[in-house]
Design a protein around this motif. Structure first.
Motif, PDB file in Angstrom:
ATOM      1  N   GLU A  71       7.160  14.008   3.206  1.00  0.00           N
ATOM      2  CA  GLU A  71       5.999  13.655   4.043  1.00  0.00           C
ATOM      3  C   GLU A  71       5.976  14.506   5.313  1.00  0.00           C
ATOM      4  O   GLU A  71       4.913  14.930   5.765  1.00  0.00           O
ATOM      5  CB  GLU A  71       6.050  12.174   4.438  1.00  0.00           C
ATOM      6  CG  GLU A  71       5.878  11.237   3.273  1.00  0.00           C
ATOM      7  CD  GLU A  71       4.741  10.247   3.474  1.00  0.00           C
ATOM      8  OE1 GLU A  71       3.870  10.497   4.313  1.00  0.00           O
ATOM      9  OE2 GLU A  71       4.748   9.236   2.766  1.00  0.00           O
ATOM     10  N   ARG A  94       2.594  11.975  -9.889  1.00  0.00           N
ATOM     11  CA  ARG A  94       1.833  13.227  -9.983  1.00  0.00           C
ATOM     12  C   ARG A  94       2.719  14.447  -9.747  1.00  0.00           C
ATOM     13  O   ARG A  94       2.525  15.479 -10.365  1.00  0.00           O
ATOM     14  CB  ARG A  94       0.672  13.211  -8.982  1.00  0.00           C
ATOM     15  CG  ARG A  94      -0.456  12.341  -9.495  1.00  0.00           C
ATOM     16  CD  ARG A  94      -1.533  12.115  -8.487  1.00  0.00           C
ATOM     17  NE  ARG A  94      -2.433  11.086  -8.996  1.00  0.00           N
ATOM     18  CZ  ARG A  94      -3.406  10.550  -8.301  1.00  0.00           C
ATOM     19  NH1 ARG A  94      -3.627  10.933  -7.057  1.00  0.00           N
ATOM     20  NH2 ARG A  94      -4.164   9.619  -8.828  1.00  0.00           N
ATOM     21  N   GLN A  95       3.658  14.327  -8.807  1.00  0.00           N
ATOM     22  CA  GLN A  95       4.513  15.484  -8.527  1.00  0.00           C
ATOM     23  C   GLN A  95       5.623  15.625  -9.560  1.00  0.00           C
ATOM     24  O   GLN A  95       5.939  16.706  -9.989  1.00  0.00           O
ATOM     25  CB  GLN A  95       5.122  15.363  -7.133  1.00  0.00           C
ATOM     26  CG  GLN A  95       4.124  15.703  -6.040  1.00  0.00           C
ATOM     27  CD  GLN A  95       4.762  15.694  -4.677  1.00  0.00           C
ATOM     28  OE1 GLN A  95       5.662  14.903  -4.422  1.00  0.00           O
ATOM     29  NE2 GLN A  95       4.291  16.533  -3.791  1.00  0.00           N
ATOM     30  N   LEU A 146       2.072   6.700  -6.875  1.00  0.00           N
ATOM     31  CA  LEU A 146       1.012   7.605  -7.327  1.00  0.00           C
ATOM     32  C   LEU A 146       1.431   9.061  -7.130  1.00  0.00           C
ATOM     33  O   LEU A 146       1.335   9.881  -8.043  1.00  0.00           O
ATOM     34  CB  LEU A 146      -0.267   7.351  -6.519  1.00  0.00           C
ATOM     35  CG  LEU A 146      -1.291   6.391  -7.106  1.00  0.00           C
ATOM     36  CD1 LEU A 146      -2.446   6.215  -6.123  1.00  0.00           C
ATOM     37  CD2 LEU A 146      -1.824   6.908  -8.437  1.00  0.00           C
ATOM     38  N   ILE A 147       1.925   9.363  -5.926  1.00  0.00           N
ATOM     39  CA  ILE A 147       2.331  10.737  -5.610  1.00  0.00           C
ATOM     40  C   ILE A 147       3.553  11.127  -6.436  1.00  0.00           C
ATOM     41  O   ILE A 147       3.626  12.234  -6.987  1.00  0.00           O
ATOM     42  CB  ILE A 147       2.586  10.896  -4.096  1.00  0.00           C
ATOM     43  CG1 ILE A 147       1.258  10.760  -3.340  1.00  0.00           C
ATOM     44  CG2 ILE A 147       3.232  12.236  -3.778  1.00  0.00           C
ATOM     45  CD1 ILE A 147       1.367  10.771  -1.841  1.00  0.00           C
ATOM     46  N   ALA A 197       0.836  -1.212   0.000  1.00  0.00           N
ATOM     47  CA  ALA A 197       0.000   0.000   0.000  1.00  0.00           C
ATOM     48  C   ALA A 197       0.871   1.263   0.000  1.00  0.00           C
ATOM     49  O   ALA A 197       0.591   2.221  -0.738  1.00  0.00           O
ATOM     50  CB  ALA A 197      -0.931  -0.005   1.214  1.00  0.00           C
ATOM     51  N   ILE A 198       1.928   1.276   0.805  1.00  0.00           N
ATOM     52  CA  ILE A 198       2.817   2.451   0.884  1.00  0.00           C
ATOM     53  C   ILE A 198       3.560   2.642  -0.444  1.00  0.00           C
ATOM     54  O   ILE A 198       3.689   3.764  -0.947  1.00  0.00           O
ATOM     55  CB  ILE A 198       3.797   2.306   2.070  1.00  0.00           C
ATOM     56  CG1 ILE A 198       3.022   2.405   3.389  1.00  0.00           C
ATOM     57  CG2 ILE A 198       4.893   3.363   2.021  1.00  0.00           C
ATOM     58  CD1 ILE A 198       3.788   1.958   4.611  1.00  0.00           C
ATOM     59  N   ARG A 226       2.570   1.665  -3.439  1.00  0.00           N
ATOM     60  CA  ARG A 226       1.615   2.133  -4.448  1.00  0.00           C
ATOM     61  C   ARG A 226       1.316   3.627  -4.254  1.00  0.00           C
ATOM     62  O   ARG A 226       1.288   4.409  -5.194  1.00  0.00           O
ATOM     63  CB  ARG A 226       0.322   1.312  -4.348  1.00  0.00           C
ATOM     64  CG  ARG A 226      -0.565   1.501  -5.582  1.00  0.00           C
ATOM     65  CD  ARG A 226      -1.895   0.794  -5.494  1.00  0.00           C
ATOM     66  NE  ARG A 226      -1.842  -0.543  -4.983  1.00  0.00           N
ATOM     67  CZ  ARG A 226      -2.527  -0.959  -3.913  1.00  0.00           C
ATOM     68  NH1 ARG A 226      -3.300  -0.121  -3.252  1.00  0.00           N
ATOM     69  NH2 ARG A 226      -2.455  -2.210  -3.519  1.00  0.00           N
ATOM     70  N   LYS A 227       1.139   4.003  -2.989  1.00  0.00           N
ATOM     71  CA  LYS A 227       0.850   5.415  -2.682  1.00  0.00           C
ATOM     72  C   LYS A 227       2.018   6.314  -3.100  1.00  0.00           C
ATOM     73  O   LYS A 227       1.824   7.352  -3.715  1.00  0.00           O
ATOM     74  CB  LYS A 227       0.580   5.518  -1.163  1.00  0.00           C
ATOM     75  CG  LYS A 227       0.232   6.882  -0.636  1.00  0.00           C
ATOM     76  CD  LYS A 227       1.400   7.679  -0.140  1.00  0.00           C
ATOM     77  CE  LYS A 227       2.112   7.054   1.028  1.00  0.00           C
ATOM     78  NZ  LYS A 227       3.340   7.804   1.382  1.00  0.00           N
TER      79      LYS A 227
END
Lengths: 195, 221
Positions: B80, B24-25, B20-21, B13-14, B16-17
């Motif tokens: 983060e 996008r960034q 994604l970020i 999950a981490i 994948r997150k």
């Protein structure tokens, strides 16, 4: 049950808590109130073992899971509302279906059919707060630590929150740091700071 | 077994997150790629097409990878922390899952960086590679160590006020035992010389040490 066993905590020379011993039982909503700087947020962090006391110990069973709604606990701006919900639920071993997601949105008054795929960076403060509640409801925690949870909500949002928290309290320990009269009114017990 | 399975799901999950970020960034990826490209182009132009010793070229390749990686890895935890999401992540995820999720993400970012820069480097320096298998294996093992040490160093420097300068200073000595054999093996891969398997084993062993040490130390941060 959360047990504070002779807990003391100071910030520099300022002694915030000195030899505190108390037990916080589940099944009710406990308000933590007090003037600014009295240590409401710090008390919640101690209760959740997010910070450690200088001396003494805070105890609760190791299998109990915590969820927090607090101003400093941010969610991901670059993810959409649904991605945020799914991510935090996955961290707690839950897979949310599309149906679950819409239902969560409904419970907190956030239309996830319309806003589910919008990135959180485009949300208003109130919408972010509603999303934080949806995350709180989705992660199945045993201990809820809520720091001024309705500060950015409109009346409808507050009402949704009050309903959700009342419905959830029976199998949880809920601590709510607040000075808001309406929030205090829904609580079953009050801890007034300083001790 | 249940704990391992739950941690594994958190790692996924981490990861994948973060992807994604990251997609996008794009700023972090762009900084890494641009640094690598600029450094490689500048070095290539400065040699003016003259013959460069394979040993020197191998060292240059790792220098480019190290500093380009530094530009990207340093923000692994700091981004983060700045966004205020780190306390939330730490609350909901197991510490080891956070470490390994981030470490795998860093490793895959470094693989992407190397896939981008290696062909450009070899073309610009007109370096005929004799042993691709050895080159890829060396880079693969070197990047594992760099990712392990880099992730822990990024976690350590999150609360520092001068993290930009501190990060490569702390990372360099930790990764030196990997870079020395990696440079030597990269040089061998550029020539047809015989290589000693013990150098590869040494990098793999140091990778294991770095991963284990990161795992143990992260719990205390």
């Amino acid at each position: 049950m959360i047990t504070f066993d002779d807990v003391s905590l100071s910030f520099g020379r300022h002694e915030l808590f000195k030899n505190i011993s108390l037990e916080l039982r589940g099944g009710k909503i406990i308000a933590v109130t007090g003037a600014n700087g009295a240590g409401k947020s710090t008390f919640l962090k101690l209760a959740g073992k997010i910070i450690r006391p200088d001396s003494g110990e805070v105890k609760f069973p190791a299998d109990k899971k915590i969820a927090v709604v607090a101003p400093e606990m941010k969610i991901y701006d670059n993810l959409t509302a649904i991605e945020n919900l799914k991510f935090f639920a996955e961290l707690r071993g839950k897979n949310l279906s599309a149906e679950n997601i819409l239902e969560l949105g409904e419970r907190v008054g956030l239309n996830l059919e319309t806003f589910g795929n919008v990135r959180v960076e485009n949300f208003s403060t109130g919408m972010r707060q509603r999303l934080k509640f949806a995350i709180l409801l989705s992660v199945d925690a045993d201990i809820w630590l809520l720091d001024e949870p309705t500060a950015n909500l409109d009346d409808a949002g507050r009402e949704k929150f009050f309903q959700a928290i009342q419905a959830a309290k029976f199998d949880k320990i809920i601590l709510l740091a607040t000075n808001d009269r309406a929030e205090v009114d829904i609580c079953d017990e009050i801890i007034q700071l300083p001790f | 077994m249940k704990l391992f399975s739950s941690r594994f799901k958190q790692v996924v999950a981490i990861l994948r997150k973060d992807f994604l970020i990251g997609m996008r960034q794009r700023a972090t990826f762009a900084a890494m790629m641009m640094f690598a490209l600029t450094a490689t182009a500048s070095l290539s132009l400065s040699t003016g097409g003259a013959f460069v010793e394979p040993k020197f070229l191998a060292a240059l390749l790792w220098v480019v990878i190290f500093f380009a990686a530094s530009a990207g890895i340093a923000g692994t935890f700091d981004d983060e922390a700045t966004a205020g999401t780190l306390p939330t992540l730490k609350l909901y995820a197991d510490a080891q899952a956070i470490l390994f999720g981030k470490m795998i993400y860093v490793f895959l970012s470094l693989v992407a960086l190397t896939i981008f820069i290696l062909p450009i480097f070899l073309i610009l320096f007109d370096e005929p590679t004799e042993n691709f298998l050895l080159l890829f294996t060396t880079i693969f093992l070197g990047l594992i160590g760099l990712a392990a040490a880099g992730t822990l160093t990024a976690a350590l420097t999150t609360s520092a006020t001068v993290k930009g300068g501190l990060f490569p200073i702390l990372l360099f000595p930790v990764t030196l035992p990997i870079f020395l054999p990696a440079i030597s093996l990269t040089e061998i891969s550029f020539t047809s010389a015989a290589f000693d398997m013990s150098s590869l084993i040494m990098i793999a062993a140091f990778d294991s040490i770095l991963i284990t040490a990161s795992s143990i130390l992260y719990d205390y941060l």
